[in-house]
Motif scaffolding. Structure first.
Motif: not given
Ligand code: ATP
Ligand code: MG
Length: 572
Positions: A249-257, A259-262, A358-363, A365-373
Motif C-alpha cells: 500500500a506504500g510506506e506510511k510515516a513511523l508512529e510511536k504508540v 503501550t502501557p504494560k503490553m 515493532t517494539g519501541g526499545n523504550e518502556q 512503547a511500540h512503533f506502528r508503520n515500521t518499514n525496512f530498509p
C-alpha cells in the motif's frame, strides 16, 4: 518354558508412574522393573524381546560388512579432553574418580574410544574401509528420564563407527548403513521415516534420524505431502515465499504508540487492534560472539537450532533481563529493531511485510508503520523460524505437514572431527599421512522395542509381531485339573519345541479367564487353547493375537498349522 516356572510377574493395575502405553504394558507384562530413575532390570520376558531386536540388528550389521566388538563402559577423561567434549558434553556425562583420583566417565557414546583404538591398530589405506560396532550398555544422566526404556539413563545401544580413506568413500559407508537401518526397522515391523536431522553434540556434517511414527513421540517431524522431503522440526527448512508483495500500500510515516504494560504479542495485538501477522517480534540472543537480535513475524517462532547453525556459533541462548536492558535500553517485552547497535538477522517471513508493528526499545512503547530498509537494516535475511503445518516444502512446490515420532536410530557423517582431534591418520598409497573420514551410527535397542509396542497394542495389551515376540506360541490349557487336557498340552509343547519353535505353556492353576487376560497382555502372536470340550472331538483352537478370528484345528494338525503361520510371517 512353563509359565509356573518363569519369572513373569504380570500386574492387573496400571502403574501410576507410567505415562505412555509402552511403559505401562512393559511393567504390567512383567518385562521390566525399575531400580532407580531411568535405570531398569530386564526380566526374562523383556530380555527375550530385547535379544530379538539385538539379533535383527546384529544380522543386518554383519550383512552390511560391519564387525562386532565390545568396548569398555568406563572411559578415561583424557580421551574426552582430547576431543574437547569433556567440557562440551555437560551434565549428561556421568563423571567420577577412581581411587587414584583420576577422572573417568561412564560412556554415553564411544567416538573417542573407537577413534583411539582404530588410530593405534589401523595404519594403512589397505586396511580401510572398516566399520566396527558393538551392542552395549550406555549411560547418560538424562535431565528427564521417562517413558521407561524409551528415555532411560542406562540403556542398550548398538553403535557402529566407520572409517574411510576420503569423503566419497565415507558417503558410501553412510549410504550402506542407511540401507541396513531401513532393513532393520522393516524387519522389526515398524512404520518409520528417515528424516534429515541436526547433528547436535556428536557433531559432524550431515545426519538422518529414523523416526517411528507415534502420537506419544517426543520428536516432531516435518514431511512434505508431495515429495519425500522429511526432517526433524529442529532442522526443517521452509521454502522462501515470494519477496515482492503485490498488494503493497506504500510506506506510511513511523508512529510511536504508548503501550502501557503490553509485553506479549497477544497483549499488543489486542491493544493495537492488529493481527500477529502485522507485528514483528524482536528477540535478543547471547552468543560467544556477543549479543544479536533475531526478527520473525508475530505468528511464527524462532528456531534456535537453525539460528545457531546459521550464525555458526557453539552457544546460543535467549538473553536475560539484564542483557536485554543493556542492548535495547528497555525492559523485556519492548525490544525492537530500530536503532539497535547489535547485528540483526531477519527471518524470511518478514521480507514482504510493510507498515508493521515493532517494539519501541523504550518502556511502554511500540512503533506502528515500521518499514525496512527505511527504519532499520538487517545484516542478513535467513530461514530461522520453526516450520508450521502448511508451510512450503523446501524441495518442491508441495506443503509441509507435521507429525510426532520416536527417534529409534540416528546416523551421522562425522567427517574428520574426531580423527583430527584424536590423531587418527593412515598412510595412503603414496606413503602420505591422511586423516580418516568417519561416520557413526546408533540404534536404541530398548527404545526400538518400546516404539514397537507403542505402534502395536490394543486395550488388552501388547500385540507382538513374530520377529520381536518373546515367545512365538502360547499354549493355554483351560483346565489343568483334567488329565487329557494337560497331556495334549504337553505333547503339543514338546512337538513345537522339537521344531525349534519358542513356546510358553500356561500350566498355572489359574482360571481360564486370568490366563486369557495375561496371554493378551503379554501379546504372544499365536495362542493355542486346549479345553475339555474341544478335546472330546479331538479339536483345539488356534488364534492369532492380531486377529479376532479363531480356528478349530485337529490335534494332529496343530504342529503343521502353527509351523505354516510362522514360516509365512517370518519368511523363514
Ligand atoms: P535424543 O534426541 O532422543 O536424546 P540422541 O540424539 O541423544 O537422542 P543419539 O546420541 O543419536 O541420541 O543415540 C543413538 C540412539 O540411542 C538414539 O537414536 C536412540 O534410539 C537411543 N537413545 C538415545 N538416548 C536414549 C535414552 N536416554 N534412552 C534410550 N535410548 C536412547
Ligand atoms: Mg539425547
Amino acid at each position: 518354558m512353563h509359565f509356573s516356572k518363569i519369572l513373569l510377574p504380570t500386574l492387573r493395575e496400571d502403574p501410576s508412574e507410567a505415562e505412555v502405553i509402552s511403559h505401562r504394558l512393559m511393567l504390567r507384562g512383567g518385562m521390566i522393573r525399575k531400580l532407580a530413575s531411568g535405570i531398569y532390570s530386564y526380566l526374562p520376558l523383556g530380555l527375550r524381546s530385547i535379544r530379538k531386536v539385538e539379533g535383527i540388528v546384529r544380522q543386518e550389521m554383519n550383512r552390511a560388512g560391519a564387525q562386532e566388538i565390545v568396548m569398555p563402559v568406563v572411559q578415561p577423561a583424557e580421551l574426552w579432553q582430547q576431543s574437547g567434549r569433556w567440557n562440551f558434553y555437560g551434565k549428561e556425562l556421568l563423571r567420577f574418580k577412581d581411587r587414584g583420583a583420576r577422572d573417568f566417565c561412564l560412556g554415553p557414546t564411544h567416538e573417542e574410544v573407537i577413534t583411539d583404538l582404530v588410530k593405534r591398530e589401523v595404519k594403512s589405506y589397505k586396511q580401510l574401509p572398516i566399520n566396527l560396532y558393538q551392542i552395549q550398555t550406555k549411560f547418560r544422566d538424562e535431565i528427564r528420564p521417562r517413558f521407561g526404556l524409551m528415555r532411560a539413563r542406562e540403556f542398550i545401544m548398538k553403535d557402529a563407527y566407520s572409517f574411510d580413506v576420503n569423503n566419497e568413500a565415507a558417503e558410501k559407508s553412510y549410504q550402506c548403513m542407511h540401507e541396513a537401518y531401513c532393513r532393520i526397522f522393516e524387519r522389526c515391523g515398524l512404520q518409520f521415516r528417515a528424516v534429515e536431522a541436526d547433528t547436535g553434540s556428536i557433531g559432524g556434517s550431515f545426519s538422518h534420524e529414523f523416526m517411528v511414527l507415534a502420537d506419544t513421540g517426543e520428536d516432531l517431524l516435518v514431511s512434505c505431502g508431495s515429495c519425500n522431503y522429511a526432517a526433524n522440526l529442529e532442522k526443517a527448512e521452509i521454502r522462501r515465499s515470494k519477496t515482492n508483495n503485490p498488494e503493497k500500500a506504500g510506506e506510511k510515516a513511523l508512529e510511536k504508540v504508548a503501550t502501557p504494560k503490553m509485553r506479549t504479542v497477544e497483549e499488543v495485538c489486542e491493544f493495537m487492534q492488529i493481527k500477529p501477522g502485522n507485528l514483528v517480534k524482536t528477540l535478543i540472543f547471547e552468543t560467544e560472539n556477543g549479543p544479536m537480535a533475531a526478527l520473525v513475524r508475530g505468528d511464527c517462532e524462532i528456531n534456535e537450532i537453525k539460528l545457531k547453525n546459521f550464525l555458526k556459533v557453539e552457544t546460543l541462548g535467549l538473553a536475560d533481563d539484564q542483557l536485554i536492558e543493556k542492548v535495547t535500553h528497555a525492559p523485556m517485552g519492548f525490544s525492537g529493531p530500530i536503532n539497535l547497535s547489535v547485528p540483526i538477522i531477519a527471518d524470511h517471513s518478514i521480507e514482504s511485510m510493510e507498515n508493521f508493528v515493532t517494539g519501541g526499545n523504550e518502556q511502554d512503547a511500540h512503533f506502528r508503520n515500521t518499514n525496512f530498509p527505511r527504519d532499520f537494516q538487517p545484516k542478513h535475511f535467513a530461514d530461522i523460524r520453526v516450520a508450521k503445518e502448511g508451510d512450503g516444502c523446501p524441495r518442491c512446490r508441495g506443503e509441509l505437514k507435521i507429525s510426532r515420532g520416536i527417534e529409534v536410530g540416528h546416523i551421522f557423517k562425522l567427517g574428520t572431527k574426531y580423527s583430527k582431534s584424536l590423531g587418527a591418520y593412515y598412510l595412503d598409497e603414496h606413503g602420505k599421512e591422511r586423516l580418516m573420514v568417519m561416520g557413526c551410527y546408533g540404534i536404541g535397542i530398548g527404545r526400538t522395542l518400546a516404539a514397537a509396542i507403542e505402534q502395536n497394542h490394543d486395550s488388552n495389551g501388547i500385540i507382538f509381531s513374530l520377529p520381536l515376540a518373546p515367545f512365538q506360541v502360547l499354549i493355554l490349557p483351560t483346565n489343568i485339573g483334567q488329565e487329557n487336557v494337560v497331556r495334549v498340552a504337553e505333547e503339543i509343547y514338546s512337538g513345537l519345541r522339537a521344531r525349534g519353535i519358542e513356546v510358553l505353556l500356561d500350566d498355572r492353576k489359574e482360571s481360564a479367564g486370568i490366563k486369557f487376560k495375561d496371554g493378551d497382555l503379554i501379546g504372544i502372536p499365536i495362542r493355542i487353547t486346549i479345553g475339555p470340550k474341544g478335546l472330546m472331538e479331538g479339536l483345539v483352537e488356534i488364534k492369532k493375537r492380531n486377529e479376532t478370528q479363531k480356528y478349530s484345528v485337529k490335534v494332529e494338525e496343530v504342529l503343521g498349522r502353527v509351523g505354516e503361520i510362522i514360516e509365512k510371517e517370518l519368511g523363514a
